[in-house]
Each structure stands twice: as structure tokens, then as C-alpha cells.
Enzyme design. Structure first.
Site, PDB file in Angstrom:
ATOM      1  N   CYS A   2       0.841  -1.201   0.000  1.00 37.92           N
ATOM      2  CA  CYS A   2       0.000   0.000   0.000  1.00 37.92           C
ATOM      3  C   CYS A   2       0.870   1.243   0.000  1.00 37.92           C
ATOM      4  O   CYS A   2       2.062   1.201   0.280  1.00 37.92           O
ATOM      5  CB  CYS A   2      -0.897   0.040   1.242  1.00 37.92           C
ATOM      6  SG  CYS A   2      -2.260  -1.119   1.208  1.00 37.92           S
ATOM      7  N   ARG A  50      -4.233   0.789  -1.869  1.00 38.73           N
ATOM      8  CA  ARG A  50      -3.872  -0.616  -1.771  1.00 38.73           C
ATOM      9  C   ARG A  50      -3.512  -1.234  -3.115  1.00 38.73           C
ATOM     10  O   ARG A  50      -4.222  -1.065  -4.101  1.00 38.73           O
ATOM     11  CB  ARG A  50      -5.021  -1.421  -1.152  1.00 38.73           C
ATOM     12  CG  ARG A  50      -4.643  -2.882  -0.886  1.00 38.73           C
ATOM     13  CD  ARG A  50      -5.814  -3.708  -0.429  1.00 38.73           C
ATOM     14  NE  ARG A  50      -5.419  -5.097  -0.163  1.00 38.73           N
ATOM     15  CZ  ARG A  50      -6.249  -6.124  -0.151  1.00 38.73           C
ATOM     16  NH1 ARG A  50      -7.544  -5.935  -0.368  1.00 38.73           N
ATOM     17  NH2 ARG A  50      -5.802  -7.345   0.087  1.00 38.73           N
ATOM     18  N   LEU A  51      -2.390  -1.972  -3.115  1.00 36.03           N
ATOM     19  CA  LEU A  51      -2.024  -2.861  -4.205  1.00 36.03           C
ATOM     20  C   LEU A  51      -2.204  -4.275  -3.670  1.00 36.03           C
ATOM     21  O   LEU A  51      -1.454  -4.725  -2.815  1.00 36.03           O
ATOM     22  CB  LEU A  51      -0.571  -2.626  -4.637  1.00 36.03           C
ATOM     23  CG  LEU A  51      -0.071  -3.413  -5.847  1.00 36.03           C
ATOM     24  CD1 LEU A  51      -0.772  -2.952  -7.125  1.00 36.03           C
ATOM     25  CD2 LEU A  51       1.443  -3.271  -5.997  1.00 36.03           C
ATOM     26  N   SER A  52      -3.203  -4.976  -4.143  1.00 34.25           N
ATOM     27  CA  SER A  52      -3.590  -6.263  -3.569  1.00 34.25           C
ATOM     28  C   SER A  52      -2.662  -7.368  -4.059  1.00 34.25           C
ATOM     29  O   SER A  52      -2.579  -7.624  -5.270  1.00 34.25           O
ATOM     30  CB  SER A  52      -5.035  -6.602  -3.957  1.00 34.25           C
ATOM     31  OG  SER A  52      -5.898  -5.546  -3.596  1.00 34.25           O
ATOM     32  N   ILE A  53      -2.001  -8.039  -3.111  1.00 30.76           N
ATOM     33  CA  ILE A  53      -1.050  -9.090  -3.446  1.00 30.76           C
ATOM     34  C   ILE A  53      -1.414 -10.406  -2.759  1.00 30.76           C
ATOM     35  O   ILE A  53      -1.386 -11.467  -3.377  1.00 30.76           O
ATOM     36  CB  ILE A  53       0.393  -8.687  -3.043  1.00 30.76           C
ATOM     37  CG1 ILE A  53       0.802  -7.375  -3.732  1.00 30.76           C
ATOM     38  CG2 ILE A  53       1.372  -9.808  -3.351  1.00 30.76           C
ATOM     39  CD1 ILE A  53       0.916  -7.465  -5.232  1.00 30.76           C
ATOM     40  N   ASN A  79       2.001  -1.140   4.740  1.00 29.27           N
ATOM     41  CA  ASN A  79       2.641  -1.181   3.432  1.00 29.27           C
ATOM     42  C   ASN A  79       3.734  -2.237   3.470  1.00 29.27           C
ATOM     43  O   ASN A  79       4.635  -2.159   4.302  1.00 29.27           O
ATOM     44  CB  ASN A  79       3.244   0.180   3.085  1.00 29.27           C
ATOM     45  CG  ASN A  79       4.066   0.145   1.803  1.00 29.27           C
ATOM     46  OD1 ASN A  79       3.831  -0.682   0.932  1.00 29.27           O
ATOM     47  ND2 ASN A  79       5.030   1.032   1.695  1.00 29.27           N
ATOM     48  N   GLY A  80       3.669  -3.233   2.588  1.00 30.18           N
ATOM     49  CA  GLY A  80       4.722  -4.232   2.527  1.00 30.18           C
ATOM     50  C   GLY A  80       4.188  -5.640   2.537  1.00 30.18           C
ATOM     51  O   GLY A  80       3.024  -5.890   2.239  1.00 30.18           O
ATOM     52  N   ASP A 105      -1.532 -11.304   5.575  1.00 28.89           N
ATOM     53  CA  ASP A 105      -0.397 -11.187   6.485  1.00 28.89           C
ATOM     54  C   ASP A 105      -0.534 -10.044   7.483  1.00 28.89           C
ATOM     55  O   ASP A 105       0.194  -9.998   8.473  1.00 28.89           O
ATOM     56  CB  ASP A 105       0.904 -11.030   5.699  1.00 28.89           C
ATOM     57  CG  ASP A 105       0.849  -9.905   4.667  1.00 28.89           C
ATOM     58  OD1 ASP A 105      -0.256  -9.471   4.303  1.00 28.89           O
ATOM     59  OD2 ASP A 105       1.913  -9.481   4.197  1.00 28.89           O
TER      60      ASP A 105
END
Length: 641
Positions: A2, A50-53, A79-80, A105
């Protein structure tokens, strides 16, 4: 993954400030195009892109967690990635009967903090910058990963404290905090020497950075209270006679475990691949977990400035599908304003440009890439680490004789063979070594800086770090220094900023606490020899890395900057930047133009110094003058690959 932005008010969070935080999030849209929003209560505003991983359909932010009696006690903005989150969840469930409601996570961070306090941060294997708001104690804790892979900026004023992944977001909030946007001229001098702004500084006096391996507690109306939870120490111990092979196996095994955990994702993971041993090792281990691995590299059109052929050969040897992005001089010049905007603070490393373009290419195919950053600092990979061997004879000379040699070196003309060796041999390690970036000396600084202060030196940055490594061997001291300077000031900044500019997550398996725990024990003679660097790592990778790569010298993403600044590719462009820049009160532009002309005529190689100044001028044109307006586009690619 994020982009974070938060505001802890000194009083009450008004609707106006909530809206300002939401608007400022737009500056970090590229860090997380999948979701955007804010949440707030009376004291805190949490913003996120958010970048969804992992756990794509759930694990939305902020993420709420708490014990059964108060299940939403904590709010997390994160973030991470935490690569050992499955193991942490299992341990927390077994020891404390912790309950989890997602498959992500993030919950492992909050639950670990609830049960273990700030000691939990040292148990996290990953890259992170996060904020946890405790609604019961009305206190926030923010933390950053051990090596500084993910950024976190801070600003504290009369009206509260704000933190962000992007400094440009904080610039939008300075008025709300009651702060000005004045420049830090001391940080400018440090940048000019080092080619990056060292932590915890930034070029804005009222914006600092939380340092790597640190956390800070925040309370409404109070100053942040930072504290270090991780200090990398090189606890060197000699290899036992006949036990070398066992230690090499330990290196290979811990690296393989790290790569395996870094492959955890609910999206496709690719890998950057140059012609060197580090990225090759990562890709060769990664393909064991993903037989359809995609690899990516960049190249320049000029002969001698490309590892594309070697990278392609490597990809074929390990069985990966490979993509190459060729960068032209026009691509290079046109991209600089956009790249500097993404950087937040200037970094005068031209390798940013090919990295930016290879990230753009990779994002067409994958959402996550692995890379080899950190290997040199952990295993002794920089050629400069061999300097203590070459300077060993000077140690037998009396101190007065060494100082005399230094004074004699000053009379030798620039460019004369032996001048640098004589000068550096006259200095102590603390005096001569301040990282891989060495650009301006005092005389050169005095010529270009209007407000040159001789009392502001690189030792402002390095002396406290050297003080923590007294008694270590010189290579370990140089590695330790680079972990706190070059690595987190240049290497990791360009890695994070250039990939996040393209909404691409970059993971660095070498920079893992378990890998460091093995690397920190490697003795001097297993890192540096008269013939090579990273000796122990190369031995450990003999059965993993293809032979054509194993002993190749380090090259990375080389840039033909020296040639381009002399020719039609970049000379006119550079001259125009100098002429148009409104930095006359900070820089002597006449002296800088003279440097450019001397460089074109081949009198002296000023390429690194010129690039340092040109990048700052562009930065100033964007963030101070508002004269340069990069064309920053909203992410348009598919957000879910």
C-alpha cells in the site's frame, strides 16, 4: 502492499482535515491503484492506497483486529509484505489462542504486537512500514523494516503528526500541520556530496524519515519517540578448518528458504535479471517454485553498456521466459522529470532510468518481481571493499609520514595516476570512506554551492555509524556503514520508487533477517580476496548459478552518461536545464556550465558531479519553482494480474 498516509491530530480530527488527507492520497495513487480510502475517529485519520497481493478479496485496509472482548481495538495501515506470516499465525494460535479472520499477512502484525509488544517487530521477516492505532490507549506505533526497504516520512507540527509513504503527500498536509515548506540547506550539502539525501533527513526541513530498523510511538499533541529495534552487527567468526563446505551450504540453504518465502503471493511473481550473480541466483532459485518464471532486463543502444545478451543467455540456461526493454537517449531525457517526481527527494544515480523502464515493462506481465539488492552489502560485493588490501602498506608508516603523503598528493595534477592512492592512503578509514557515492570534494563544493559550510561534512552522517563498529575489521565496518548510507539512501530508494511508480511490488530476498544472520558471521578472507569479491557467496552458489555468470564482475544497469553528456544526446538538454533553473541563490550556475563545457571538451570527467546537480535542478523545478510539471498519468493497466 500500500501507499500510506496518516494524520494524528493534536486535538480533534475535523471534516476539513479528513478531506485534506483524502485529497493528498492522490499523490500516492501509483503505489496502490486497487483501492483508495480513509478511515478516522476523533484523533486519527488513516489513509491508504492498496495494491492487492495476498488475500486479494479480503484484508482490506485499515485492518481491524483485537482480543474477543474488544475485537476492533487496533486499526492497522500497512505497506509491505510479511513473508513468515503463516508461521507467526501458527505460533500465535498455539501460544495465545489468537483468532484470525482473514488469510492475509496484516493480522499477524497486529496480533504479534498485542501479545509481544514492540518485541514483535524483530520477529517479522519482510519489508514493511505500518501504523497501528490503539483505540484504548489512544496511542499509535509506527515501524519500518530492518533494512529500510519501504519508506516512511514524518512531519510534526503544532496541529499534530503526519506520516506517509510519499513525501509529496506530506507536502500537501504541511499547512494543516502548521508547518512551512522551507528547504534544508544542510541536507542539500549532504546530497551534493553523497548523491542522495541521508536518513533521517529530507530536503524539506520540516519533513524527516523514520530510520530503518526503528519504531516510534505517537500520542496526540506530543513529539514522536523513535527507538531502534534492529541493529545489524557483523559478528564475524572464522570458518572452522575443513568446515568451509558446511558454511557454504548454510548460505545456500538460507537463501533458498528466503526466496521460497518471498514467492508467497496470490498473484504472479517474476524476477529482474541482469548479467550478474545476485539477480541470477534469485531467479535460479525462484524458478524452482514457479517453472513458468518470467524475467526482465533493460539495455541501452550503445555498445558496452548492456548486459542484455548475458541476461538472455542466463534466462535460457535456467528455463525462464525473458523480456528486454531497450532505452534510447530520448527515452532517458524525457523520463527524467517524471522519475524525479516519483523520487520525492533527488537521487543522482542514473541507473534509476533503466530500472524505471524495466519496471514498466515487467508491470505489463506481472504484479511482483524479485531482485538482488542487498547482496553486496551483506556478502562483500563492492570492489571498493578491496581497498583495505591495497592500502595495507600505508598502515606501517608513522602517522606524520602518512599526513605528509596526503599533502604531497594535493600538489599532483588532477587525473595523474597515483594521486588518489596517495591521498587515500594518508587518511583513516573514517576519513576516507563514506560509501559508494563519492562525488564532490571541498574545493569543488565551494565552487558550486552558494552557501558552502565546511563544517557540514559527510562525517555528520558517518561518524555516529562508525562509532558503533569500533574494533571490527575494515571490510565489516564498510559494510555496516553502507547498510545505513548507500543501501537505504540510494539502492533501496530507487528500487522502491521506480517499481512503485509502475504499481509493481519489488521483493529483495537477500535483505532478510535470517540471511543476514548467516552473512554477518562470514570472515574477511571469505568475502574479499585479491582476485574476487563475495567469495563465500560465489562458492555457495556454484551448483545454483550457471557457470558463465558465477565469476563475472559486477556491472548492474550501466548508463552511458559520460558519453551522452559530451555529445548531441544530452549536452544541449543539460545546458538548457542549467539555463532555465531558478537555483541561482543556491548554486553557481556559471561554474556548473563551465563544468559541462570542460566535460564536453574532454578536459575532465565531470559526469557524476554534473548529474548530481542536474537532478537537483530538476527536483527544484518541480517541488519548489513549480516550473516543471511532469505528465503523471493515472494507472491504466489491469490492476490484477
Amino acid at each position: 502492499m500500500c501507499g500510506l498516509l496518516g494524520f494524528l491530530t493534536a486535538d480533534v480530527a475535523t471534516d476539513d482535515v479528513v478531506q485534506q488527507v483524502y485529497d493528498a492520497l492522490q499523490c500516492g495513487r501509483h503505489r496502490g491503484p486497487d483501492e483508495r480510502g480513509t478511515w478516522h475517529d476523533d484523533h486519527v485519520i488513516l489513509g491508504f492506497n492498496r495494491l492487492s497481493i495476498i488475500d486479494i478479496e479480503h484484508s482490506h485496509q485499515p485492518l481491524f483486529w483485537g482480543p474477543p472482548e474488544n475485537p476492533e481495538r487496533y486499526a492497522l495501515a500497512f505497506n509491505g509484505e510479511i513473508y513468515n506470516y503463516l508461521e507467526l499465525r501458527e505460533q500465535l494460535t498455539a501460544e495465545h489462542r489468537a483468532r484470525f479472520h482473514t488469510e492475509g499477512d496484516g493480522e499477524s502484525i497486529v496480533a504479534a504486537y498485542h501479545f509481544w509488544g514492540t518485541e514483535a517487530f524483530a520477529r517479522l521477516r519482510g519489508m514493511f512500514a505500518f501504523a497501528i492505532w490503539d483505540s484504548e490507549t489512544k496511542q499509535m506505533v509506527i515501524a519500518r523494516d530492518p533494512f529500510g526497504i519501504k519508506p516512511l516520512f514524518l512531519a510534526t507540527g503544532p496541529n499534530g503528526t503526519a506520516y506517509a509513504s510519499e513525501k509529496k503527500s506530506l507536502l500537501e498536509l504541511l499547512p494543516a500541520l502548521g508547518l512551512s515548506d522551507e528547504l534544508d540547506v544542510r541536507a542539500l550539502e549532504h546530497y551534493t556530496v553523497l548523491q542522495y539525501v541521508p536518513e533521517p533527513e529530507s530536503l524539506h526541513a520540516n519533513i524527516r524519515r523514520l530510520e530503518s530498523g526503528c519504531y516510534a510511538t505517537l500520542s496526540p499533541g506530543e513529539q514522536p519517540r523513535p527507538k531502534r529495534y534492529f541493529e545489524p552487527r557483523f559478528r564475524v567468526r572464522p570458518f572452522a578448518a575443513g568446515g568451509e563446505d558446511k558454511r557454504y551450504r548454510e548460505i545456500a540453504e538460507v537463501l533458498e528458504d528466503s526466496v521460497a518465502k518471498h514467492m508467497r503471493a496470490d498473484v504472479t511473481v517474476g524476477s529482474f535479471l541482469s548479467g550478474g550473480i545476485d539477480s541470477t541466483a534469485i531467479a535460479a532459485l525462484a524458478i524452482r517454485h514457479n517453472p513458468n518464471l518470467l524475467t526482465f532486463t533493460s539495455a541501452f543502444e550503445r555498445e558496452g553498456y548492456s548486459e542484455a545478451d548475458v541476461a538472455a543467455e542466463t534466462a535460457a540456461a535456467i528455463g525462464a521466459k525473458h523480456y528486454i526493454r531497450v532505452v534510447s537517449p530520448e527515452d532517458f531525457a524525457n523520463a527524467i522529470p517524471e522519475i524525479v517526481w516519483y523520487l520525492d527527494d533527488p537521487v543522482a544515480d542514473p541507473a534509476l532510468v533503466p530500472l524505471y523502464f524495466v519496471a514498466k515493462e515487467a508491470r505489463k506481465h506481472v504484479k511482483v518481481v524479485l531482485s538482488g539488492e542487498g547482496s553486496d552489502e551483506l556478502f562483500g560485493g563492492y570492489t571498493i571493499y578491496r581497498e583495505p588490501l591495497s592500502l595495507k602498506p600505508f598502515e606501517y608508516l608513522p602517522r606524520g609520514v602518512r599526513r605528509l603523503a596526503g599533502r604531497l598528493s594535493e600538489r599532483i595534477p588532477e587525473g595523474t595516476r597515483g594521486k588518489s592512492l596517495l591521498h587515500r592512503g594518508s587518511l583513516t578509514l573514517e576519513e576516507r570512506y563514506y560509501g559508494n557515492a563519492r562525488s564532490f570534494n571541498d574545493a569543488q563544493l565551494r565552487a558550486v554551492l552558494r552557501d558552502f559550510r565546511p563544517e557540514w561534512t559527510h562525517q555528520d552522517v558517518t561518524a555516529p555509524i562508525y562509532a558503533r563498529s569500533r574494533g571490527w575489521d575494515p571490510v565489516a565496518r564498510m559494510q555496516h556503514l553502507d547498510l545505513f548510507t548507500w543501501l537505504r539512501g540510494d539502492i533501496l530508494v530507487k528500487a522502491d520508487k521506480m517499481t512503485m511508480a509502475n504499481s509493481l511490488e519489488l521483493r529483495v530476498p537477500f535483505l532478510d533477517p535470517e540471511v543476514f544472520a548467516v552473512a554477518e558471521q562470514i570472515p574477511f578472507d571469505q568475502k574479499i580476496t585479491k582476485d574476487t569479491t563475495k567469495y563465500a557467496l560465489r562458492k555457495a552458489l556454484e551448483t545454483i548459478v550457471p557457470p558463465h555468470v558465477l565469476h563475472r564482475p559486477k556491472l548492474g544497469f550501466p548508463v552511458p552518461l559520460r558519453h551522452w553528456l559530451r555529445g548531441p544526446e544530452l549536452y544541449d538538454w543539460a545546458a538548457a536545464q542549467i539555463a532555465d533553473s531558478q537555483t541561482d541563490h543556491l548554486l553557481d550556475k556559471t561554474a556548473i556550465k563551465l563544468m559541462l563545457d570542460q566535460h564536453r571538451e574532454g578536459i575532465l570527467d565531470h559526469s557524476r558531479r554534473l548529474w548530481t546537480l542536474l537532478v537537483f535542478m530538476i527536483w527544484h523545478g518541480i517541488f519548489v519553482e513549480n516550473r516543471i510539471k511532469p505528465d503523471i498519468q493515472e494507472p491504466t493497466y489491469p490492476v490484477r494480474l
